[in-house]
Design an enzyme around this catalytic site. Structure first.
Site, short mmCIF file in Angstrom:
data_model
loop_
_atom_site.label_atom_id
_atom_site.label_comp_id
_atom_site.label_asym_id
_atom_site.label_seq_id
_atom_site.Cartn_x
_atom_site.Cartn_y
_atom_site.Cartn_z
N ASP A 56 -0.17 5.10 0.85
CA ASP A 56 -0.60 6.20 1.93
C ASP A 56 -0.39 5.63 3.38
OD1 ASP A 56 -0.87 7.92 -0.34
OD2 ASP A 56 -3.10 7.29 -0.19
N ASP A 90 0.81 -1.13 0.03
CA ASP A 90 0.01 0.12 -0.19
C ASP A 90 0.79 1.10 -0.03
OD1 ASP A 90 -2.39 1.53 0.36
OD2 ASP A 90 -1.78 1.89 2.50
#
Length: 246
Positions: free
Chosen positions: A35, A33
């Site tokens: 963020d 991922d």
């Protein structure tokens, strides 16, 4: 050379001189991922402020207020992704792909690269050194995720694609799979139709990525939100804090 900003299912092996590896050769997969996992912050929030400063968003105060409401819903697991994409993509409507890419490159250099976690760089490098296939998979749109994935030496970016008209101008709309919550897993399954992992790692900070972390063989909770933190500890998943805690 393939471009990581292309549609989500396109492979980018040629960018790394990997011609000897067949597209469906067995490999170890590392999914990251973006963020609050690799990046200290939210790339779309930083990008939105860049567009406000650039003058592409006229009412910055109203935009920031709307964005803050969306982030609160994201943290609660209740974000309306279509409304969020409309907010993010409206400032791009009518602008050329080339003009947007020029701004994205300047933005990444000035605002994003300095905020990448050193531990994330180290983990990415470890996977690359092991010969693993590295994929950045993000709910943020591909026009910012793809160029950053290139900078990070990833093999692939999976993110929400954006619609372009016949003149290569953005329409302000998304297309294809929305890589959010279960949509990340849907996009990954589509990509895996042409790839064969023998083992998979997954790294995320968010409760919204539980479907993805439950899918991989070796999930890691990085800077987890309270829900993911509790789930990870209950299930015995490794928990790591890459953000400095005061």
């Amino acid at each position: 050379m393939n471009d990581l900003t292309s549609p989500v299912t396109m492979t980018t092996d040629a960018c790394h001189g990997d011609a000897a590896k067949a597209p469906d050769a067995p490999m170890t997969l590392a999914l990251f991922d973006l963020d609050d996992t690799l990046l200290d912050g939210d790339i779309t929030g930083l990008w939105s402020q860049w567009l406000i400063d650039l003058g592409w968003i006229e009412d910055g105060d109203a935009y920031r207020a709307a964005f803050a409401e969306h982030m609160a819903a994201y943290a609660a697991g209740t974000l309306d992704m279509e409304a969020h994409l409309a907010l993010l993509l409206t400032p791009l409507a009518g602008r050329s792909e080339a003009d947007v890419r020029q701004q994205v490159d300047a933005f990444l250099e000035a605002k994003v690269v300095p905020r990448l976690f050193p531990q994330g760089h180290e983990r990415l490098a470890w996977h690359r050194d092991q010969g693993h296939r590295v994929v950045i998979i993000s709910a943020s749109p591909i026009h910012v995720v793809g160029p950053l994935a290139e900078r990070l030496g990833a093999d692939q970016a999976l993110a929400t694609a954006l619609e372009l008209d016949s003149r290569r101008r953005y329409t302000g709309k998304a297309e294809g799979i929305r890589t959010f919550q279960g949509g990340k897993l849907e996009a990954l399954r589509e990509w895996l139709a042409e790839h064969t992992p023998v083992e998979s790692f997954g790294y995320s900070d968010s409760r919204n990525d539980l479907p993805l972390l439950e899918f991989v063989d070796r999930p890691f909770a990085i800077n987890p939100d309270p829900t993911l933190d509790a789930t990870a500890r209950e299930r015995g998943w490794p928990v790591q804090w890459w953000r400095q805690v005061d």
